[in-house]
Design a protein around this motif. Structure first.
Motif, PDB file in Angstrom:
ATOM      1  N   TYR A   1      84.079  38.540 -42.535  1.00  0.00           N
ATOM      2  CA  TYR A   1      84.327  37.230 -41.940  1.00  0.00           C
ATOM      3  C   TYR A   1      83.655  36.155 -42.777  1.00  0.00           C
ATOM      4  CZ  TYR A   1      79.539  37.177 -40.100  1.00  0.00           C
ATOM      5  OH  TYR A   1      78.169  37.172 -39.981  1.00  0.00           O
ATOM      6  N   ALA A   2      84.145  34.946 -42.615  1.00  0.00           N
ATOM      7  CA  ALA A   2      83.594  33.786 -43.304  1.00  0.00           C
ATOM      8  C   ALA A   2      83.232  32.734 -42.262  1.00  0.00           C
ATOM      9  CB  ALA A   2      84.606  33.224 -44.292  1.00  0.00           C
ATOM     10  N   GLY A   3      82.111  32.081 -42.488  1.00  0.00           N
ATOM     11  CA  GLY A   3      81.678  31.007 -41.604  1.00  0.00           C
ATOM     12  C   GLY A   3      81.412  29.743 -42.403  1.00  0.00           C
TER      13      GLY A   3
ATOM     14  N   THR B   1      90.321  23.866 -39.822  1.00  0.00           N
ATOM     15  CA  THR B   1      90.539  25.057 -40.653  1.00  0.00           C
ATOM     16  C   THR B   1      89.238  25.710 -41.097  1.00  0.00           C
ATOM     17  OG1 THR B   1      90.677  23.654 -42.627  1.00  0.00           O
ATOM     18  CG2 THR B   1      92.752  24.214 -41.519  1.00  0.00           C
ATOM     19  N   LEU B   2      88.154  24.948 -41.174  1.00  0.00           N
ATOM     20  CA  LEU B   2      86.880  25.492 -41.649  1.00  0.00           C
ATOM     21  C   LEU B   2      86.041  25.963 -40.469  1.00  0.00           C
ATOM     22  CD1 LEU B   2      86.088  22.966 -44.519  1.00  0.00           C
ATOM     23  CD2 LEU B   2      87.314  25.142 -44.607  1.00  0.00           C
ATOM     24  N   VAL B   3      86.538  27.015 -39.822  1.00  0.00           N
ATOM     25  CA  VAL B   3      85.854  27.627 -38.685  1.00  0.00           C
ATOM     26  C   VAL B   3      85.624  29.099 -39.027  1.00  0.00           C
ATOM     27  CG1 VAL B   3      86.829  26.058 -36.978  1.00  0.00           C
ATOM     28  CG2 VAL B   3      88.074  28.143 -37.618  1.00  0.00           C
ATOM     29  N   THR B   4      84.814  29.788 -38.238  1.00  0.00           N
ATOM     30  CA  THR B   4      84.585  31.213 -38.468  1.00  0.00           C
ATOM     31  C   THR B   4      85.911  31.963 -38.388  1.00  0.00           C
ATOM     32  OG1 THR B   4      82.349  31.077 -37.572  1.00  0.00           O
ATOM     33  CG2 THR B   4      83.368  33.257 -37.654  1.00  0.00           C
TER      34      THR B   4
ATOM     35  N   PRO C   1      92.135  37.690 -55.534  1.00  0.00           N
ATOM     36  CA  PRO C   1      92.768  37.113 -54.345  1.00  0.00           C
ATOM     37  C   PRO C   1      91.814  37.167 -53.147  1.00  0.00           C
ATOM     38  CG  PRO C   1      93.623  39.315 -54.755  1.00  0.00           C
ATOM     39  CD  PRO C   1      92.713  38.994 -55.899  1.00  0.00           C
ATOM     40  N   LEU C   2      91.711  36.058 -52.461  1.00  0.00           N
ATOM     41  CA  LEU C   2      90.836  35.929 -51.294  1.00  0.00           C
ATOM     42  C   LEU C   2      91.679  35.404 -50.135  1.00  0.00           C
ATOM     43  CD1 LEU C   2      87.793  36.103 -50.442  1.00  0.00           C
ATOM     44  CD2 LEU C   2      87.671  33.662 -50.934  1.00  0.00           C
ATOM     45  N   THR C   3      91.771  36.183 -49.056  1.00  0.00           N
ATOM     46  CA  THR C   3      92.611  35.801 -47.925  1.00  0.00           C
ATOM     47  C   THR C   3      91.743  35.508 -46.710  1.00  0.00           C
ATOM     48  OG1 THR C   3      94.416  37.191 -48.739  1.00  0.00           O
ATOM     49  CG2 THR C   3      94.508  36.497 -46.435  1.00  0.00           C
ATOM     50  N   LEU C   4      91.802  34.270 -46.216  1.00  0.00           N
ATOM     51  CA  LEU C   4      91.081  33.867 -45.024  1.00  0.00           C
ATOM     52  C   LEU C   4      92.065  33.717 -43.877  1.00  0.00           C
ATOM     53  CD1 LEU C   4      89.522  32.319 -47.606  1.00  0.00           C
ATOM     54  CD2 LEU C   4      87.968  31.802 -45.732  1.00  0.00           C
ATOM     55  N   GLY C   5      91.645  34.119 -42.670  1.00  0.00           N
ATOM     56  CA  GLY C   5      92.541  34.160 -41.529  1.00  0.00           C
ATOM     57  C   GLY C   5      93.162  32.828 -41.172  1.00  0.00           C
ATOM     58  N   VAL C   6      92.462  31.734 -41.377  1.00  0.00           N
ATOM     59  CA  VAL C   6      92.980  30.405 -41.034  1.00  0.00           C
ATOM     60  C   VAL C   6      93.381  29.630 -42.284  1.00  0.00           C
ATOM     61  CG1 VAL C   6      92.472  28.196 -39.910  1.00  0.00           C
ATOM     62  CG2 VAL C   6      91.581  30.331 -38.925  1.00  0.00           C
ATOM     63  N   VAL C   7      92.537  29.617 -43.266  1.00  0.00           N
ATOM     64  CA  VAL C   7      92.804  28.843 -44.484  1.00  0.00           C
ATOM     65  C   VAL C   7      93.988  29.411 -45.248  1.00  0.00           C
ATOM     66  CG1 VAL C   7      91.851  28.115 -46.704  1.00  0.00           C
ATOM     67  CG2 VAL C   7      90.408  28.108 -44.662  1.00  0.00           C
ATOM     68  N   GLY C   8      94.136  30.752 -45.251  1.00  0.00           N
ATOM     69  CA  GLY C   8      95.219  31.387 -45.995  1.00  0.00           C
ATOM     70  C   GLY C   8      94.699  32.063 -47.251  1.00  0.00           C
TER      71      GLY C   8
END
Length: 253
Positions: free
Chosen positions: A40-42, A84-87, A130-137
């Protein structure tokens, strides 16, 4: 901030061939692999205190705090799109390069050994991340690394049956091309010098110590990510050097 875990498997092979009492040849090979990590990313907004130097629109005149403009990206604002910049979840695929090393150990005379090797690291596998974030994409970091060759040479001399002194030198090229040198890894060609000693206290305890000087070449780099469609120019120079001291104690049973 990002947290994640991943599992990968690789193999490591080595061989030593003793030609005679004075000369041995050796080689090792470590296979490459790929780590698929998830986590996860915060995100936390950091106040800058910066203000607009000119108007962007009627609602954003000169002097508007930039922190207020971007705040809605971190938390929900009335009448604004979802932030978009949420956990959120994160996944990444990271290639790990293969390595090949060949070298020798030569006993020049009783107690004196000369050692050297050359190492090829397949950094060209580090092409895209490649880096995939759940909200950012999905975002892709372009690294475009190239293979590197490193050279090492060293001397070891047994002053007494219990005391050994050592000295060594190594150098290797840079894996990162000029256009992808960033704060993520501002690496460059290096030269390193090491001196050290080892002392056998008794049959079960040995102490080793070493001092290392690392001199890395200056590299021009950037603070923004390079992409084929946005080839941003270099904006600064990274400098690096280090002095390292190491001490180790080995216990035998």
């Amino acid at each position: 901030r990002m947290h994640g875990t991943g599992t990968a498997y690789a193999a490591h092979f080595g061989i030593i061939f003793r030609l005679n009492d004075a000369l041995s040849l050796g080689a090792r090979y470590m296979t490459g692999t790929t780590v698929d990590g998830t986590g996860y990313a915060g995100f936390t907004q950091v106040a800058t205190g910066l203000r607009l130097l000119g108007p962007l629109s009627a609602s954003l005149p000169t002097g508007t705090p930039i922190d207020a403009i971007v705040a809605c990206s971190f938390s929900q604002c009335t009448g604004q799109p979802a932030p978009t910049l949420v956990t959120q979840t994160v996944a990444a695929t990271i290639p790990m390069p293969s390595q090949l090393v060949v070298g020798f150990n030569l006993r020049v005379r009783t107690g004196l050994h000369v050692m050297a090797d050359v190492q090829l690291t397949n950094w060209s596998a580090f092409e895209q991340l490649p880096l995939t974030l759940g909200v950012v994409g999905t975002q892709t970091l372009y690294e475009d690394y190239v293979n590197t060759v490193g050279f090492r040479a060293a001397l070891e001399y047994a002053v007494t049956p219990k005391l050994n002194v050592r000295g060594g030198f190594l150098m290797h090229g840079a894996a990162a091309p000029d256009h992808t040198v960033t704060p993520l890894l501002p690496e460059a060609a290096r030269k390193e010098v090491v001196i050290g000693a080892g002392y056998q206290l008794n049959d079960g305890i040995r102490i080793d110590a070493a001092y290392q000087i690392i001199k890395q070449s200056d590299r021009a780099g950037r603070v923004a990510d390079w992409t084929p469609t946005n080839p941003v120019p270099n904006t600064g120079t990274y400098k690096f050097s280090a002095n390292l001291l190491g001490v180790g104690v080995a216990f035998a049973f």
